[in-house]
Scaffold this active site. Structure first.
Site, PDB file in Angstrom:
ATOM      1  N   TYR A 123      -0.189   5.266  -1.523  1.00 13.95           N
ATOM      2  CA  TYR A 123      -1.284   4.370  -1.822  1.00 13.95           C
ATOM      3  C   TYR A 123      -2.440   4.428  -1.021  1.00 13.95           C
ATOM      4  CZ  TYR A 123      -3.918   0.247  -2.049  1.00 13.95           C
ATOM      5  OH  TYR A 123      -4.986  -0.783  -2.105  1.00 13.95           O
ATOM      6  N   GLU A 137      -7.503  -1.449   3.998  1.00 13.37           N
ATOM      7  CA  GLU A 137      -6.387  -1.069   3.096  1.00 13.37           C
ATOM      8  C   GLU A 137      -5.032  -1.191   3.402  1.00 13.37           C
ATOM      9  OE1 GLU A 137      -6.585  -0.217  -0.053  1.00 13.37           O
ATOM     10  OE2 GLU A 137      -8.786  -0.366  -0.198  1.00 13.37           O
ATOM     11  N   ASP A 192      -2.231   0.946  -7.310  1.00 14.66           N
ATOM     12  CA  ASP A 192      -1.310  -0.623  -6.658  1.00 14.66           C
ATOM     13  C   ASP A 192      -0.753  -1.157  -8.243  1.00 14.66           C
ATOM     14  OD1 ASP A 192      -3.524  -1.715  -7.763  1.00 14.66           O
ATOM     15  OD2 ASP A 192      -4.069  -2.821  -6.093  1.00 14.66           O
TER      16      ASP A 192
END
Length: 381
Positions: free
Chosen positions: A143, A60, A161
């Site tokens: 996020y 990520e 996102d």
């Protein structure tokens, strides 16, 4: 529960609305259509289906503002070098940056390294399992915390996102507006779609849903020319095509010149590199080819031309070679202090924290070897 209501909250920005949303989006039907598509069409990516939260964290962070193709090339190599949080924490920062080189935005690597050290020191090397706790770690924002919490631990929290935002704006018939109210709207709609926590053997409802939403935006609901006829939720979409977006930021163009200077030491070859200051605003502590003033290269033919983008600037780069001892003019033109210049064995370039531009140039000039990525299946070997 419905996805849109007759009227939004009183404090909503009225400029967000294109038309009166009199239709309703059934979350259960939406999730069913989305997941049926995802199960059949999801790309095979090396970080999908992993059970180690550390690997999810690495993927990520790498995926932030970086092409999936570039991440695939680096993900396996990074995990082979640093297979655990402990291995990452014990590594030297320079080694971490060298492995990260080519992904850009090097602050991400530095923060991951610091976070790994913090986890070893304060939490026994274990990542927290909730988004709220993850947000307390250095370098992990809204996020990333939501992505790790849902994908690695099954928490029912929305991951938003740019891809997810675009999907939701088109579904609800909204233009793209940069405001707090617009962000809050997207977050509410994303949260309304996430399934309740359902985790079991091979089941992670929230994590799979979030990955499916991002996959839809990345492969079907594209910024330009979306593939609407292949969209599993096309019939539920108010826009059915491109939505209203603000004008794109104009890319700046800048020329740049660099020096390639090589020398022999016996059978070995060395290349001259400049070490960027630790206080530099961009890429501190990284090695690069020595920059040259543009007026020093007028009338010279470059050894290499290439384009390199950093944030919103395209650099049109020319690399010039100093041929032998007689061509000392180029070397004297380098403005850097001699204390910032280092002769480095070309065989050691792979272990140095090079800027992405330096790595690209050195590889294209065959000064530095190109390490081809292994197939994803070999990551755990």
């Amino acid at each position: 529960m419905v996805f849109t209501s007759k009227s939004e909250s009183a404090d909503e920005d009225p400029t967000l609305r294109i038309s009166s949303p009199d239709g309703k989006l059934d979350p259960a039907l939406f999730r069913r259509k989305l997941m049926n598509w995802y199960k059949s069409h999801a790309r095979e990516l090396p970080w999908r289906g992993v059970t180690d939260p550390y690997r999810t964290w690495v993927s990520e962070v790498m995926l932030q503002q970086t092409r999936v193709g570039a991440v695939v090339e680096h993900y396996g190599n990074f995990l082979r070098k640093f297979p655990t949080i402990l291995a990452l924490a014990l590594a030297r920062e320079a080694e971490v940056l060298a492995t990260w080189s080519g992904l850009g935005y090097y602050r991400r690597a530095r923060m991951m390294h610091k976070t790994a050290q913090f986890l070893i020191r304060e939490r026994g090397g274990v990542l927290p399992s909730t988004a709220l706790e993850l947000r307390t770690l250095p370098g992990i924002g809204e996020y990333t915390s939501a992505a790790i919490a849902s994908i690695a631990f099954g928490e029912s929290i929305a991951v938003v996102d740019g891809n997810v935002e675009r999907v939701l704006l088109r579904l609800t018939g909204r233009p793209e507006v940069k405001s707090a109210a617009a962000r809050a709207f997207v977050q509410r709609k994303a949260s309304a779609l996430v399934p309740k926590r359902r985790v079991g053997e091979g089941i992670n409802a929230a994590g799979d849903h979030n990955q499916a939403m991002m996959e839809l935006g990345a492969t079907i609901c594209l910024p330009r020319n979306p593939l609407c006829l292949h969209c599993p939720v096309y019939s539920m979409c108010k826009t059915q095509g491109e939505h209203i977006t603000p004008p794109r930021v104009v890319q700046l163009s800048r020329p740049a010149a660099y020096l390639l200077s090589l020398r022999k030491r016996g059978t070995a070859t060395e290349v001259l590199l400049e070490l960027r200051s630790d206080e530099a605003s961009l890429m501190p502590g990284m090695y690069e080819l020595p920059p040259l003033p543009l007026d020093a290269v007028q009338g010279r033919e470059p050894l290499l031309r290439l384009r390199h983008s950093i944030t919103n600037t395209n650099y049109y780069v020319q690399v010039f070679s100093a041929h032998g001892l007689e061509d000392s003019g180029l070397r004297r033109a380098v403005p850097a202090s001699s204390t910032d210049l280092y002769w480095v064995l070309t065989s050691r370039l792979g272990s140095l924290p090079l800027t992405g531009l330096a790595r690209k140039a050195l590889q294209r000039l065959d000064v530095m070897a190109v390490n081809l990525p292994r197939l994803p299946a070999s990551i755990g070997d």
